[in-house]
Each structure stands twice: as C-alpha cells, then as structure tokens.
Design a protein around this motif. Structure first.
Motif, PDB file in Angstrom:
ATOM      1  N   UNK A 302      54.094 -10.005  58.275  1.00  0.00           N
ATOM      2  CA  UNK A 302      53.238  -9.302  57.315  1.00  0.00           C
ATOM      3  C   UNK A 302      52.747  -7.977  57.873  1.00  0.00           C
ATOM      4  N   UNK A 303      52.341  -7.970  59.147  1.00  0.00           N
ATOM      5  CA  UNK A 303      51.822  -6.749  59.758  1.00  0.00           C
ATOM      6  C   UNK A 303      52.867  -5.631  59.779  1.00  0.00           C
ATOM      7  N   UNK A 304      54.121  -5.990  60.049  1.00  0.00           N
ATOM      8  CA  UNK A 304      55.165  -4.976  60.091  1.00  0.00           C
ATOM      9  C   UNK A 304      55.320  -4.270  58.760  1.00  0.00           C
ATOM     10  N   UNK A 305      55.293  -5.029  57.688  1.00  0.00           N
ATOM     11  CA  UNK A 305      55.472  -4.435  56.361  1.00  0.00           C
ATOM     12  C   UNK A 305      54.270  -3.596  55.945  1.00  0.00           C
ATOM     13  N   UNK A 306      53.075  -4.097  56.225  1.00  0.00           N
ATOM     14  CA  UNK A 306      51.887  -3.327  55.853  1.00  0.00           C
ATOM     15  C   UNK A 306      51.789  -2.049  56.679  1.00  0.00           C
ATOM     16  N   UNK A 307      52.180  -2.120  57.957  1.00  0.00           N
ATOM     17  CA  UNK A 307      52.147  -0.945  58.816  1.00  0.00           C
ATOM     18  C   UNK A 307      53.144   0.108  58.355  1.00  0.00           C
ATOM     19  N   UNK A 308      54.329  -0.326  57.953  1.00  0.00           N
ATOM     20  CA  UNK A 308      55.355   0.615  57.471  1.00  0.00           C
ATOM     21  C   UNK A 308      54.859   1.387  56.259  1.00  0.00           C
TER      22      UNK A 308
END
Length: 345
Positions: A302-308
């Motif tokens: 989840x963090x990877x997608x929100x960060x992108x």
C-alpha cells in the motif's frame, strides 16, 4: 533494449546468485557463527578495495569509507551512488555493483558516518541532512557533479533527503523499500530515548538479527545466502568496539524514527523510480506499539502505491512476492527491473 555489456553483467549476477543458492556444505558457517569484527568492520572483506574520505564534521576529524568501482563494460559516462540501509553496509550492494559496472556505470558506494567501516563518533548529532551533506562532500571531492542516486531502506530515506537538498546533482533517484514513507510516531508508536535504544542494541546477537529479518524482511522464508549479511552486522556487536557500535546504532534509530520524509515527498523535483517488495512489513518501533497500531504499519504494498502518487511523475515497480531487500532476495529479478528502469526516459 539492454546492451551486450548490461546482459553480460546480468548473467554474471545470475551465476553468482545461483552459486550462493547452492546447498551449504557441512562446514559452511551459519548466521549464528558470527566472527568478532572491529568497530569499523576490521576483519571483514569488502568486495572492492575500500578508500577513505577525510572530512571535518561537527568539529571532529572523521573518515568516510567508500568503494569507487570503475566500469567493466563499455563506459556510459554515468555514475551511480549506492546508499545502504541501517542494518546493512556498502558491501551488501555487491551484486548490484557487478551489474551496474557491467552496464557501464562508475559506482560509488559509501558507508555513512556511524556505520560499518566509517568513523564511529562518540558525540554526533545524526540527521539525514547531515548524512546527505557528508555524501555530497564525498562526491564533490571525487569531481562528480551529477549522479544516479540509489538507496535502500534507511538509504532510500537518505537518498530522498539528498534529492530534496541537492536536486540539480541528481540525474535519477531510485529508492528500494525506503523507510520514512509513514510517520510512525504520529501513528501512535511510543517514543524511545537513545538510552533505551542503546540498552536494547547491546542485546543484539546474530540470533536476534536473523529473527528480526526473518519476521520483517523475508516473510518467514530464510535462504543460506542471507547468513553472510547477518554475520557482517553481528560481528561488530561481538567485537571490542561493541559499545560504540551500539551507541551509534541507537542514535541513528532515533534519527529514523523522528525524521520521516513522507510529508516532503511532493517537493521532489527529480525523476524518481520506486522499487517495492510488497511483502515487506518493516516499521521501526512497531514492536513498542499496541497490537492494533502495529498491525497497520509497514504495509509496503500500500505504501508503495500511495508514495508513487505523492511524488510528481514517479514510476513504480512492484515485486509482490518479495520483501524488504529484493536485491538480496531475488537478484536476477531485481537487477533486470533496475536496468530497465534506469534506461527508461
């Protein structure tokens, strides 16, 4: 399309990974057989000759140890800087160095002040801005005006801080499962003082390092090739300088916890590639938090997608089956994706 040099380096990395994956012999050392290294990793063999950058920082004469590795393939005129994580060293990038130099990069790999083979100052105010400034001074001393900056874990957090501080000096930013994508203290994780963290660090052994990585990094699946990196870290805690090692580790744990970078990600102005192992559950301090809070932290899928979405123009490469260290866990898969990501424009 990958060059012949890149493919050759890629094949070399694959052969190395296969060799490391072979079943260990009866005499192969395990993670629990950690040797005793010095406070600056005396006794540990680096994959390339270590060099020393002397600097004065906070009224102290310090040394930053680094590797400067020339291309083995056709030089492409580009430089890559590899930044290690908190529980890692520059040496952990060994296979990545082989791949990037084979693809024509000059590769600079520092150990940050307070870590691994670099100076262990007794009194030092650790901050990501300070470590970024130290790294910038090293690059300046080597005549490197612009580089591709690649950081993993804490090194990813540092790489993002470096790109915020020195955007004109970053050709491309690559972060691999970086820390700092969430604010753990704001989420409810209790603060721990440096003295408390120091007491905990003094209890570190090969067994505790392996148990932590098995739980948070590798989704419960251990491979014999991970043992070398456990021994590298544990060896410093087993040697004569263990108190200073533990003290700097406590200081930098506090730094990571209190200096999240997530709020500043929309200010990044450089071309950014996120490489995320989706099974990673790393969340510094989560063991201090109530269960209902801890369970929500470190969800890198989840963090990877929100960060992108937060970083302007960022690209995301996901490894759903991998954990915190995809370059160690699945080097062939990781390096193929890295080379493609670096060549994309």
């Amino acid at each position: 399309m990958l060059s012949a040099a890149a493919l050759a380096a890629f094949a070399l990395c694959t052969l190395s990974a296969q060799a490391q994956s072979a079943p260990p012999t009866k005499t192969a050392p395990s993670a629990q057989d950690a040797p005793a290294y010095g406070a600056r990793l005396e006794g540990f063999d680096y994959p390339h000759p270590p060099q020393r950058f002397k600097l004065t920082s906070q009224r102290q004469a310090l040394e930053m140890v680094y590797m400067d590795v020339t291309p083995t393939g056709q030089p492409n005129g580009r430089t890559a800087v590899l930044l290690h994580g908190k529980n890692f060293c520059g040496a952990t990038w060994e296979q990545t160095i082989t791949v990037l130099t084979g693809a024509g990069y000059r590769v600079i790999v520092p150990d940050q002040i307070g870590f691994c083979a670099s100076s262990k100052p007794g009194g030092y105010q650790f901050s990501f801005n300070q470590l970024a400034a130290n790294t910038q001074a090293l690059l300046q001393s080597l005549g490197i005006a612009k580089a591709t900056v690649i950081g993993h874990s804490m090194g990813g957090m540092l790489a993002m801080r470096f790109a915020l501080a020195y955007p004109t000096q970053v050709e491309q930013l690559v972060v691999v499962n970086p820390l700092g994508l969430e604010d753990w203290q704001a989420a409810g994780v209790p603060y721990a003082t440096i003295d408390q963290l120091y007491a905990q660090e003094l209890k570190t052994t090969a067994e505790t390092i392996k148990a932590y990585q098995l739980r948070f990094y590798y989704n419960g699946q251990w491979k014999p090739e991970y043992d070398r990196w456990v021994r590298m870290s544990a060896g410093q805690y087993a040697g004569p300088g263990r108190e200073q090692v533990a003290w700097n580790q406590a200081q930098t744990s506090e730094m990571i916890f209190t200096q999240p970078v997530v709020q500043e990600l929309p200010r990044l102005q450089v071309r950014t590639l996120l490489m995320i192992g989706g099974k990673d559950r790393t969340a510094p301090g989560a063991v201090r938090a109530p269960k209902e809070i801890a369970e929500k932290l470190g969800d890198y899928a989840t963090l990877g997608r929100s960060t992108a979405k937060m970083i302007p123009g960022a690209s995301l490469i996901e490894f759903p089956a991998l954990g915190h260290s995809p370059q160690v866990e699945s080097p062939k898969e990781f390096h193929e994706a890295l080379l493609k990501g670096l060549s994309a424009r």
